[in-house]
Design an enzyme around this catalytic site. Structure first.
Site, PDB file in Angstrom:
ATOM      1  CE  LYS A 125      -1.517   2.389   3.225  1.00 48.40           C
ATOM      2  NZ  LYS A 125      -1.877   2.607   4.516  1.00 48.40           N
ATOM      3  CG  ASP A 156      -7.049   3.579   2.523  1.00 49.66           C
ATOM      4  OD1 ASP A 156      -7.865   3.107   1.830  1.00 49.66           O
ATOM      5  OD2 ASP A 156      -6.937   4.694   3.052  1.00 49.66           O
TER       6      ASP A 156
END
Ligand code: SF4
Length: 250
Positions: A121, A139
């Site tokens: 991420k 996320d």
């Protein structure tokens, strides 16, 4: 509605209404953004923005942070989530940045992920925000909102969500779509009770269609009536039991 159409409506709406969406994390250069993103895992941007000014002042470059200790870094970030681990990660990341990457934050997702504290991420955020790469970081907000709207189907992991978004979103919107989904998830499509009543996406949102169809509304109404009946029943039973107690005492 076809999936492609849903994507089209999504891109059309946000391109028109949020053409300049950006991260809410404060930073002045790639090194600072990397620090802020590492710190932001399971923490709010607001909190991170409170601690980073002092941190950036004390550690203006990778060399300064690499020469520090997790114990010292901890004192600057004690109010964020998981401060012990994050302090270790920051020092480790800075060491690698200065020793392996010559103080330059790499643009390659695999290279980025070699650094402590940098997962997929974080690497995607850096690649897309700093280097404008066609990547999208998933996320918790992106995961939830993409699923609710129906941009993804049966995507049970962040990687599965990422793959579907990359497949369907136009390449030049990938980076900004990350911010569109995050901001929408943070302020409107919130985790517990999405604010559908003020959401402009209802007309193509899958979740909204599922929860606001005639059948869904009838079911909800029936449940409400049942609850009222149950509450009345309980009240009567309580009354009866009180009455019986009174009599037995008498
Ligand atoms: S309609 Fe509701 S569920 Fe759908 S995106 Fe908007 S807030 Fe989220």
């Amino acid at each position: 509605m076809l999936k492609q159409e849903r994507y089209q409506h999504f891109v059309d709406y946000f391109s028109k209404n949020q053409p300049d969406a950006v991260t809410e994390l404060h930073y002045g250069n790639p090194f600072q953004l990397l620090i802020a993103v590492i710190l932001s895992a399971q923490c709010t941007d607001k909190r991170i923005n409170q601690v980073t000014p002092a941190l950036f002042e004390r550690f203006p470059n990778p060399a300064a942070l690499a020469a520090s200790t997790p114990e010292e870094v901890f004192t600057y970030i004690r109010s964020v989530s998981y401060p012990n681990n994050k302090a270790k990660h920051l020092v480790g990341m800075a060491k690698m940045l200065s020793e392996v990457f010559h103080n330059e934050v790499p643009s390659d997702i695999d290279q980025l992920q070699k650094m402590p504290g940098v997962g997929r991420k974080t690497a995607n955020v850096i690649a897309s925000v700093v280097y404008d790469a066609p990547a999208i970081a998933v996320d918790t907000h992106v995961f939830r909102v993409a699923n609710r709207i129906g941009l993804t189907t049966n995507a049970r992991t962040p990687l599965a969500v990422e793959k579907q978004l990359v497949e369907y979103l136009p390449k030049d919107t990938l980076a900004i779509a990350h911010h569109w989904l995050i901001l929408h998830g943070r302020y409107i499509c919130v985790a517990r009770s999405p604010k559908c009543e003020v959401c402009p996406l209802t007309w193509f949102c899958k979740y909204y269609a599922r929860t606001h169809t005639e059948t869904a509304l009838l079911k909800a109404e029936a449940l409400k009536v049942k609850k009222v009946k149950d509450a009345k029943k309980k009240k009567n039973l309580d009354k009866m039991s009180k009455e019986l107690k009174k009599r037995s005492v008498g």
